[in-house]
Scaffold this motif. Structure first.
Motif, mmCIF file in Angstrom:
data_model
loop_
_atom_site.group_PDB
_atom_site.id
_atom_site.type_symbol
_atom_site.label_atom_id
_atom_site.label_comp_id
_atom_site.label_asym_id
_atom_site.label_seq_id
_atom_site.Cartn_x
_atom_site.Cartn_y
_atom_site.Cartn_z
ATOM 1 N N PRO A 89 0.809 -1.122 0.130
ATOM 2 C CA PRO A 89 -0.085 -0.114 0.259
ATOM 3 C C PRO A 89 1.015 1.375 0.016
ATOM 4 C CG PRO A 89 -0.095 -1.270 2.149
ATOM 5 C CD PRO A 89 0.645 -2.072 1.390
ATOM 6 N N SER A 92 3.720 3.180 -5.587
ATOM 7 C CA SER A 92 3.077 4.085 -6.547
ATOM 8 C C SER A 92 1.817 3.192 -7.013
ATOM 9 C CB SER A 92 3.858 4.319 -7.775
ATOM 10 O OG SER A 92 5.349 4.444 -7.516
ATOM 11 N N VAL A 93 0.660 4.145 -7.057
ATOM 12 C CA VAL A 93 -0.518 3.589 -7.358
ATOM 13 C C VAL A 93 -0.549 2.953 -8.896
ATOM 14 C CG1 VAL A 93 -3.231 4.010 -7.666
ATOM 15 C CG2 VAL A 93 -1.786 4.800 -5.637
ATOM 16 N N THR A 95 -1.179 2.350 -12.776
ATOM 17 C CA THR A 95 -1.992 2.889 -13.828
ATOM 18 C C THR A 95 -1.950 1.935 -14.873
ATOM 19 O OG1 THR A 95 -0.062 4.040 -14.423
ATOM 20 C CG2 THR A 95 -1.353 5.211 -12.862
ATOM 21 N N ILE A 131 4.421 -1.341 -6.027
ATOM 22 C CA ILE A 131 3.044 -1.188 -6.624
ATOM 23 C C ILE A 131 1.906 -1.236 -5.696
ATOM 24 C CG2 ILE A 131 1.721 -1.587 -8.453
ATOM 25 C CD1 ILE A 131 3.684 -2.084 -10.412
ATOM 26 N N SER A 132 0.932 -0.221 -5.546
ATOM 27 C CA SER A 132 -0.034 -0.399 -4.468
ATOM 28 C C SER A 132 -1.103 -0.343 -5.797
ATOM 29 C CB SER A 132 -0.367 0.922 -3.874
ATOM 30 O OG SER A 132 -1.594 0.981 -3.513
ATOM 31 N N ILE A 133 -2.161 -1.091 -5.220
ATOM 32 C CA ILE A 133 -3.286 -0.977 -6.019
ATOM 33 C C ILE A 133 -4.456 0.002 -5.661
ATOM 34 C CG2 ILE A 133 -3.365 -3.509 -6.972
ATOM 35 C CD1 ILE A 133 -5.646 -4.084 -5.019
ATOM 36 N N GLY A 134 -4.000 0.530 -4.792
ATOM 37 C CA GLY A 134 -5.021 1.670 -4.375
ATOM 38 C C GLY A 134 -4.886 2.167 -2.810
ATOM 39 N N ASP A 135 -5.146 3.331 -2.622
ATOM 40 C CA ASP A 135 -5.129 3.841 -1.155
ATOM 41 C C ASP A 135 -6.031 3.307 -0.231
ATOM 42 O OD1 ASP A 135 -2.974 5.421 -2.053
ATOM 43 O OD2 ASP A 135 -3.993 7.232 -2.494
ATOM 44 N N TYR A 136 -5.942 1.962 0.105
ATOM 45 C CA TYR A 136 -6.480 1.439 1.140
ATOM 46 C C TYR A 136 -5.540 0.209 1.423
ATOM 47 C CZ TYR A 136 -7.816 -0.463 -3.310
ATOM 48 O OH TYR A 136 -7.648 -1.365 -4.564
ATOM 49 N N PRO A 144 -3.741 -8.008 -5.220
ATOM 50 C CA PRO A 144 -2.771 -7.056 -5.852
ATOM 51 C C PRO A 144 -2.026 -7.934 -7.091
ATOM 52 C CG PRO A 144 -2.925 -6.308 -3.703
ATOM 53 C CD PRO A 144 -3.545 -7.902 -3.587
#
Ligand code: SAM
Length: 246
Positions: A89, A92-93, A95, A131-136, A144
């Motif tokens: 988490p 970087s998210v 894209t 890599i994050s898949i979103g801010d949670y 992920p």
């Protein structure tokens, strides 16, 4: 292209990547996706892979040793270092743009944390990218990792029926896709837009482009900054914005 998912829960990943489009792509040899069990590499006689964090705090951390040995064995098997992505988490998210860039690697390893995460020292030594898949926050990196593999794999030639299948979709060109319709022509008294039945390709394309611009402006105006827009697109967006403020 080859993906190796380093995880404590290989069955969880295997069950997803062996189904549907990814499963068929693997069968056809278009992509290789393997799941490697980190636990197999522990030197602990009870097969433990986690321990309490120093300094106290809740939860358990995956230890450095099994992760490192799992990674080393992968490097030996493929004869080189893969591009190692730690799903986190804190990364970087993800894209569409980053997913496109990842297609350049022949070998990608996806490292999944679980519990409280992984001992920082091994991350410092082996991770190329986070890599994050979103801010949670999720319970583990398995979902992920599958998301990253799925998102990249569907752009490998041959995995989908044609390039259009992904280049015309939302996010590829920083625009959202237009609304789409299939049979029947009328459903719940709602008719399919007439232009789509006209067979007039230029008009259909123009209608689609306008709907894409409209939707993106409505739902994700932030994307428009990165989109490749021509004069006609800009004029249309200007008209829409003026109509909105009237
Ligand atoms: N303690 C960590 C923190 O606060 O940054 C969170 C650990 S999380 C409970 C456990 C694992 O799930 C992480 O090591 C990571 O692999 C995965 N994970 C959780 N949320 C994620 C997200 N948004 N994107 C990618 N991986 C995620």
């Amino acid at each position: 292209m080859r993906f190796d998912i380093l995880t404590l829960f290989p069955e969880m990943c295997e069950s997803v990547v062996s189904e549907s489009i990814l499963g068929r792509a693997r069968e056809k040899g278009l992509v290789e996706i393997n799941c490697r069990n980190i636990r197999k590499y522990t030197l602990d006689k009870h097969r433990r892979v986690d321990d309490a964090p120093y300094g106290g705090g809740s939860g358990m951390l995956i230890q450095a040793q099994p992760v490192y040995d799992c990674y080393r064995s992968l490097c030996e098997d493929i004869g080189k270092k893969p591009h190692l992505i730690y799903l986190s988490p804190q990364g970087s998210v993800l894209t569409q743009q980053r997913a496109k860039e990842l297609l350049e690697y022949d070998n990608i390893a996806l490292l999944c944390g679980h519990y409280e995460g992984i001992d920082e020292r091994v991350l410092e030594e082996i991770v190329d990218e986070e890599i994050s898949i979103g801010d949670y926050v999720l319970t583990g990196g398995e979902l992920p990792a599958i998301i990253v593999a799925d998102c990249v794999c569907r752009m490998i030639p041959g995995v989908l029926s044609g390039e259009d299948s992904f280049t015309k979709e939302s996010h590829y060109a920083s625009l959202l896709e237009e609304p789409q319709y299939t049979r029947p022509e009328v459903w719940h008294e709602k008719a399919v837009p007439e232009v789509l039945l006209s067979g007039h390709h230029a008009n259909i394309e123009s209608w689609r482009r306008q709907r894409q611009l409209e939707r993106t402006l409505q739902k994700r105006p932030d994307l428009l900054e990165r989109a490749d827009l021509d004069r006609k697109d800009r004029d249309y967006l200007k008209k829409l914005t003026e109509e909105e403020t009237e």
